[in-house]
Each structure stands twice: as C-alpha cells, then as structure tokens.
Design a protein around this motif. Structure first.
Motif, PDB file in Angstrom:
ATOM      1  N   VAL A   1       0.820  -1.213   0.000  1.00 36.56           N
ATOM      2  CA  VAL A   1       0.000   0.000   0.000  1.00 36.56           C
ATOM      3  C   VAL A   1       0.855   1.265   0.000  1.00 36.56           C
ATOM      4  CG1 VAL A   1      -1.491   1.370   1.532  1.00 36.56           C
ATOM      5  CG2 VAL A   1      -2.066  -1.011   1.081  1.00 36.56           C
ATOM      6  N   VAL A   2       0.436   2.222  -0.820  1.00 32.36           N
ATOM      7  CA  VAL A   2       0.986   3.579  -0.772  1.00 32.36           C
ATOM      8  C   VAL A   2      -0.167   4.514  -0.422  1.00 32.36           C
ATOM      9  CG1 VAL A   2       1.979   5.454  -2.148  1.00 32.36           C
ATOM     10  CG2 VAL A   2       2.801   3.111  -2.475  1.00 32.36           C
ATOM     11  N   PHE A   3      -0.012   5.293   0.627  1.00 30.97           N
ATOM     12  CA  PHE A   3      -1.024   6.302   0.947  1.00 30.97           C
ATOM     13  C   PHE A   3      -0.748   7.558   0.128  1.00 30.97           C
ATOM     14  CE2 PHE A   3      -1.424   4.540   5.541  1.00 30.97           C
ATOM     15  CZ  PHE A   3      -2.506   3.749   5.188  1.00 30.97           C
ATOM     16  N   VAL A   4      -1.817   8.149  -0.419  1.00 30.78           N
ATOM     17  CA  VAL A   4      -1.683   9.381  -1.186  1.00 30.78           C
ATOM     18  C   VAL A   4      -2.446  10.475  -0.446  1.00 30.78           C
ATOM     19  CG1 VAL A   4      -2.035  10.499  -3.423  1.00 30.78           C
ATOM     20  CG2 VAL A   4      -1.521   8.039  -3.320  1.00 30.78           C
ATOM     21  N   LEU A   5      -1.705  11.430   0.098  1.00 31.70           N
ATOM     22  CA  LEU A   5      -2.320  12.480   0.907  1.00 31.70           C
ATOM     23  C   LEU A   5      -2.064  13.855   0.290  1.00 31.70           C
ATOM     24  CD1 LEU A   5      -1.390  11.172   4.490  1.00 31.70           C
ATOM     25  CD2 LEU A   5      -3.495  10.782   3.182  1.00 31.70           C
ATOM     26  N   GLY A   6      -2.835  14.829   0.765  1.00 30.56           N
ATOM     27  CA  GLY A   6      -2.743  16.198   0.242  1.00 30.56           C
ATOM     28  C   GLY A   6      -4.078  16.856   0.466  1.00 30.56           C
TER      29      GLY A   6
ATOM     30  N   PHE B   1      -8.333  19.743   7.180  1.00 28.03           N
ATOM     31  CA  PHE B   1      -7.044  19.289   6.638  1.00 28.03           C
ATOM     32  C   PHE B   1      -5.896  19.764   7.534  1.00 28.03           C
ATOM     33  CE2 PHE B   1      -3.298  20.158   3.928  1.00 28.03           C
ATOM     34  CZ  PHE B   1      -2.959  18.844   3.663  1.00 28.03           C
ATOM     35  N   VAL B   2      -5.906  21.057   7.861  1.00 30.41           N
ATOM     36  CA  VAL B   2      -4.817  21.617   8.674  1.00 30.41           C
ATOM     37  C   VAL B   2      -4.811  21.014  10.074  1.00 30.41           C
ATOM     38  CG1 VAL B   2      -3.956  23.741   9.751  1.00 30.41           C
ATOM     39  CG2 VAL B   2      -4.709  23.763   7.360  1.00 30.41           C
ATOM     40  N   GLU B   3      -5.997  20.916  10.670  1.00 27.51           N
ATOM     41  CA  GLU B   3      -6.064  20.471  12.073  1.00 27.51           C
ATOM     42  C   GLU B   3      -5.892  18.956  12.234  1.00 27.51           C
ATOM     43  OE1 GLU B   3      -9.717  22.040  13.613  1.00 27.51           O
ATOM     44  OE2 GLU B   3      -8.915  24.084  13.709  1.00 27.51           O
TER      45      GLU B   3
ATOM     46  N   ARG C   1      -7.022  10.256   7.048  1.00 26.37           N
ATOM     47  CA  ARG C   1      -7.319  11.682   7.091  1.00 26.37           C
ATOM     48  C   ARG C   1      -7.126  12.277   8.491  1.00 26.37           C
ATOM     49  NH1 ARG C   1      -9.404  12.683   1.960  1.00 26.37           N
ATOM     50  NH2 ARG C   1     -10.770  14.467   1.866  1.00 26.37           N
ATOM     51  N   ASN C   2      -7.079  11.427   9.486  1.00 32.71           N
ATOM     52  CA  ASN C   2      -6.813  11.895  10.858  1.00 32.71           C
ATOM     53  C   ASN C   2      -6.133  10.768  11.640  1.00 32.71           C
ATOM     54  OD1 ASN C   2      -8.873  10.121  11.432  1.00 32.71           O
ATOM     55  ND2 ASN C   2     -10.351  11.658  12.102  1.00 32.71           N
TER      56      ASN C   2
END
Ligand code: ADP
Ligand code: C5P
Ligand code: MG
Length: 209
Positions: free
Chosen positions: A24-29, A164-166, A109-110
């Motif tokens: 697995v590769v996680f793709v975040l942004g 996203f920021v928090e 996501r968190n």
C-alpha cells in the motif's frame, strides 16, 4: 504487549481477512491538490489499483446503505467519517480487486483513521506520497472541478481546509518523523507534477522488484 504479533504484521506489510497480502501507498494532500488526477497516471504507468476513500464513501451513499445518510451529512460538513466505516470499504475493495498494489487516496485523514487502519489491517504503507499545494490554488481547482459534488462549494471547502490543517497535517507529520513521506510540489501543471511522481515511483519500483 503483543510484540510478536505486531512484528509479524509489520513484516508481512499487512494481510487482509482472506489472507491476501498487499502493498500500500497512501496518497495524501489537501482537497483539490490533485490526488485523484495523479493516481490515474500512476495506475497507468506503475500497475497500481487506485482506491479513493472519498469515492468509496460516495459510492456507499449511492448504494442506499444504512450508513448512507450519516456519510452524506458528514461529507456535506467536510467532517471525517468514523474509521470503522471507511476501513471496511477499503478492506473489501482490496479483497475484490485482483491486484496486490494499491494507492489509497485521501486516507488516513486523521489520527483515528491512521491508528485504526494499522490496528485492524496490520498494513504499514510502503511510503506516503504527499501533494503540497497552496490553499489559493486548491480553492481555484475545486471551484472549477465541475463534478457536481455537494461539498465543492465555498462554505464546505473552507471547512475542509480547516479539517485538513487540524487533522490531516498531523498524520503527514507522523509519517514524516518515520521517514515515510515523499513530498511533491503539487502547485505546478499536471505533467510537471507527474514527472516528480514518476521519479518517486521509479526508485521504489527498482527497490521492490
Ligand atoms: P483531489 O483528488 O486531490 O481532490 P483532483 O485530482 O480531483 O484533486 O483535482 C482537483 C481539480 O483540479 C480537478 O478538476 C483536476 O482536473 C484539477 N487539477 C488536478 N491537478 C492539477 C494541476 N496540477 N494543475 C491544474 N489543475 C489540476
Ligand atoms: O478525498 P475527497 O475529497 O474525495 O473526500 C471527500 C470527503 O469524504 C471528505 O471531505 C470527508 O467528508 C470524506 N472522507 C472521510 N474520510 C476519509 C476520506 C474522505 O470522511 N478518509
Ligand atoms: Mg479526489
């Protein structure tokens, strides 16, 4: 506690309930940073299958599942759906798709997503691809996306940026401290971003193959 089991899980890089082993590769942004766009390119060039957590949740709403209304309400508010729901969808998709290499886009996501996925599946990502993009550019892209998404309006976008920021940036920092993050300047045109992505996947490919 449970150190032997933990060690086995980590070494196996995760095994699904049906015994299938996956990479697995996680793709975040941030929202609109181009995760889906670049995942389509990676699928084409590097033989991964693409799982977008957001797409799976939207499909779950459409399927008329008992969780549909709850998911819809959370997406409208830009909130993060309980991990239990999202992890089940991801696990099922990885079992259903005849591939061992997965890009998991928009997840974790968190911290709750991250820890629960690791606990339930034992899967440790090969690495985390992180698309770094300014809010101004992400907002522009989302406002031009035109996919009829209920959360692509200025009110919900602002809420999603805040989440996203928090909540999501700390997850990226968690992986950064473990040397897992491959950061890409995602503010450039699609082709230029993909050139940088290719460099990351080419080196990994060589290592894994
Ligand atoms: P995400 O999955 O991260 O939310 P998308 O891949 O859906 O982002 O991209 C958001 C929007 O921006 C889409 O309309 C897409 O066509 C566009 N887009 C993606 N990457 C770029 C880029 N590098 N430059 C300009 N527009 C882009
Ligand atoms: O990644 P995407 O922009 O498609 O996600 C849309 C929405 O889906 C998020 O704003 C959030 O409400 C929900 N989502 C979630 N948990 C995830 C991924 C997405 O709750 N891991
Ligand atoms: Mg997307």
């Amino acid at each position: 506690m449970g150190t032997v089991v933990d060690a086995v899980k980590q070494e196996a890089n995760g095994t699904l309930p049906n015994g299938k082993k996956v990479q697995v590769v996680f793709v975040l942004g941030g929202p609109g940073s181009g995760k889906g766009t670049q995942c389509a390119n990676i699928v084409e060039h590097f033989g991964f299958s693409h799982l977008s957590a957001g797409d799976l949740l939207r499909a779950e709403i459409k399927s008329g599942s008992e969780n549909g209304e709850m998911i819809q309400n959370m997406i409208k508010e830009g909130k993060i759906v309980p991990s239990e729901v999202t992890i089940k969808l991801l696990q099922q998709a990885m079992m259903d798709i005849d591939n061992e290499k997965f890009l998991i886009d928009g997840f974790p996501r968190n911290e709750e997503n991250r820890a629960a996925f690791e606990k339930v599946t034992g899967i440790i990502p090969e690495f985390v691809l992180f698309f770094d993009c300014s809010e101004e550019e992400m907002e522009r892209r989302i406002m031009n996306r035109n996919q009829g998404r209920e959360d692509d309006n200025i009110d919900t976008i602002r809420k999603r940026f805040k989440v996203f920021v928090e909540s999501s940036v700390p997850v990226v920092e968690y992986y950064e401290s473990r040397g897992k993050v491959r950061k890409i300047d995602a503010g450039k045109p699609v082709e230029e971003v993909f050139e940088a992505v290719k460099t990351v996947f080419s080196s990994i490919h060589a290592k894994v193959a």
